[in-house]
Motif scaffolding. Sequence first.
Motif, short mmCIF file in Angstrom:
data_model
loop_
_atom_site.label_atom_id
_atom_site.label_comp_id
_atom_site.label_asym_id
_atom_site.label_seq_id
_atom_site.Cartn_x
_atom_site.Cartn_y
_atom_site.Cartn_z
N THR A 191 0.88 -1.18 0.00
CA THR A 191 0.00 0.00 0.00
C THR A 191 0.92 1.22 0.00
N HIS A 192 0.74 2.07 -1.02
CA HIS A 192 1.60 3.25 -1.17
C HIS A 192 0.82 4.50 -0.78
N VAL A 193 1.50 5.46 -0.15
CA VAL A 193 0.84 6.75 0.11
C VAL A 193 1.69 7.87 -0.50
N VAL A 194 1.01 8.95 -0.85
CA VAL A 194 1.68 10.13 -1.42
C VAL A 194 1.13 11.36 -0.72
N ASP A 240 -0.31 21.43 -4.83
CA ASP A 240 -0.51 20.12 -5.43
C ASP A 240 0.80 19.46 -5.89
N ILE A 241 1.91 19.91 -5.33
CA ILE A 241 3.20 19.29 -5.65
C ILE A 241 3.39 18.06 -4.75
N PRO A 242 3.70 16.89 -5.36
CA PRO A 242 3.96 15.70 -4.54
C PRO A 242 5.28 15.86 -3.77
N PHE A 243 5.24 15.71 -2.44
CA PHE A 243 6.45 15.95 -1.64
C PHE A 243 6.81 14.79 -0.72
N ALA A 244 5.91 13.82 -0.58
CA ALA A 244 6.15 12.75 0.39
C ALA A 244 5.67 11.42 -0.14
N THR A 245 6.36 10.36 0.25
CA THR A 245 5.84 9.03 -0.04
C THR A 245 6.32 8.03 1.00
N GLY A 246 5.68 6.87 0.98
CA GLY A 246 6.04 5.76 1.85
C GLY A 246 5.13 4.61 1.49
N ARG A 247 5.51 3.40 1.90
CA ARG A 247 4.66 2.25 1.59
C ARG A 247 4.73 1.27 2.76
N PHE A 248 3.74 0.40 2.83
CA PHE A 248 3.87 -0.72 3.76
C PHE A 248 3.31 -1.97 3.11
N ARG A 249 3.76 -3.12 3.63
CA ARG A 249 3.28 -4.40 3.10
C ARG A 249 3.19 -5.39 4.26
N PRO A 250 2.32 -6.41 4.11
CA PRO A 250 2.21 -7.42 5.15
C PRO A 250 3.56 -8.07 5.39
N TYR A 251 3.90 -8.25 6.66
CA TYR A 251 5.20 -8.81 7.00
C TYR A 251 5.08 -9.49 8.36
N LYS A 252 5.38 -10.78 8.42
CA LYS A 252 5.23 -11.55 9.65
C LYS A 252 3.84 -11.31 10.25
N ASP A 253 3.76 -10.89 11.52
CA ASP A 253 2.43 -10.69 12.11
C ASP A 253 2.00 -9.23 12.07
N GLY A 254 2.49 -8.48 11.08
CA GLY A 254 2.12 -7.07 10.99
C GLY A 254 2.47 -6.51 9.63
N VAL A 255 3.03 -5.30 9.64
CA VAL A 255 3.46 -4.71 8.36
C VAL A 255 4.88 -4.19 8.48
N LYS A 256 5.51 -4.09 7.32
CA LYS A 256 6.83 -3.48 7.22
C LYS A 256 6.67 -2.17 6.45
N ILE A 257 7.12 -1.08 7.06
CA ILE A 257 7.05 0.25 6.43
C ILE A 257 8.38 0.49 5.73
N GLU A 303 0.54 4.88 9.54
CA GLU A 303 0.07 4.08 10.68
C GLU A 303 -1.46 4.00 10.71
N GLU A 304 -2.10 5.13 10.43
CA GLU A 304 -3.57 5.17 10.44
C GLU A 304 -4.15 4.21 9.39
N VAL A 305 -3.53 4.22 8.20
CA VAL A 305 -4.00 3.32 7.14
C VAL A 305 -3.79 1.86 7.55
N ALA A 306 -2.63 1.58 8.17
CA ALA A 306 -2.35 0.21 8.62
C ALA A 306 -3.34 -0.23 9.71
N ILE A 307 -3.64 0.67 10.64
CA ILE A 307 -4.60 0.35 11.71
C ILE A 307 -5.97 0.05 11.11
N ASN A 308 -6.37 0.86 10.13
CA ASN A 308 -7.66 0.64 9.47
C ASN A 308 -7.73 -0.70 8.77
N LYS A 309 -6.57 -1.25 8.42
CA LYS A 309 -6.53 -2.58 7.80
C LYS A 309 -6.30 -3.65 8.86
#
Length: 140
Positions: free
Chosen positions: A42-45, A51-68, A91-97
């Motif tokens: 899951t990618h965030v921007v 409206d200039i893109p300035f930030a990004t990060g991603r997380f994916r399922p990893y073991k018993d949680g996620v890896k950012i 973190e908010e997006v991960a919690i919602n999942k």
Amino acid sequence: MFKIATTPKMMEDAYNIRKEVFVREQGVPLENEIDEHENIATHVVGYDKKDIPFATGRFRPYKDGVKIERVAIIKTHRNSGLGKLLMSFLEEVAINKNYRNLMLNAQYHARPFYESLGYHTIGEIFLEENIEHIAMIKKI
Ligand code: COA
Ligand code: COA
């Protein structure tokens, strides 16, 4: 300001920030920057007022949680608290999942940044792409 990437254009914005920060600024080879986890992650921007893109990060399922991973703020937008907001959004997006365990491999220089967000280090420093890293975790 922060959004989950849902379109090809948003994914392109995310990759462009990563190229600027990790490839041009930090010298990670381009061929290592895009990896096999992009499709499941899951990618965030983040977009600023112009409206200039300035930030990004991603997380994916990893073991018993996620890896950012691939947490980046473009140089012109650093040290204004936006990195913290980016992490809060991830973190908010991960919690919602329904994930509760967060893990990341921090670049060692960024350790105080993640500590201020409640992460703590585990294990020893290791080298990835010649950059010192340390594993960090947080339970929410
Ligand atoms: N000790 C030794 N090796 C470890 C480790 C540890 N404690 N923890 C993880 N690793 C190894 C694993 O093989 C891990 O692969 P895994 O995801 O299957 O666990 C690998 O290190 C590195 O994982 P990751 O940090 O996600 O890097 P990558 O292999 O996906 O990509 C780079 C390598 C250098 C291209 C990538 O780290 C990068 O783009 N770095 C700049 C961005 C960055 O630092 N992002 C993290 C900030 S949140
Ligand atoms: N070393 C030590 N502390 C740092 C730091 C660093 N490199 N970057 C930020 N901090 C601290 C700030 O001083 C601030 O502390 P405070 O709340 O006590 O004032 C806190 O972390 C939050 O800073 P913030 O302004 O939200 O961070 P930022 O918007 O500058 O983003 C990064 C931080 C790390 C995401 C950003 O510097 C970046 O993209 N760097 C290049 C890529 C990178 O290294 N990514 C991390 C890979 S693990």
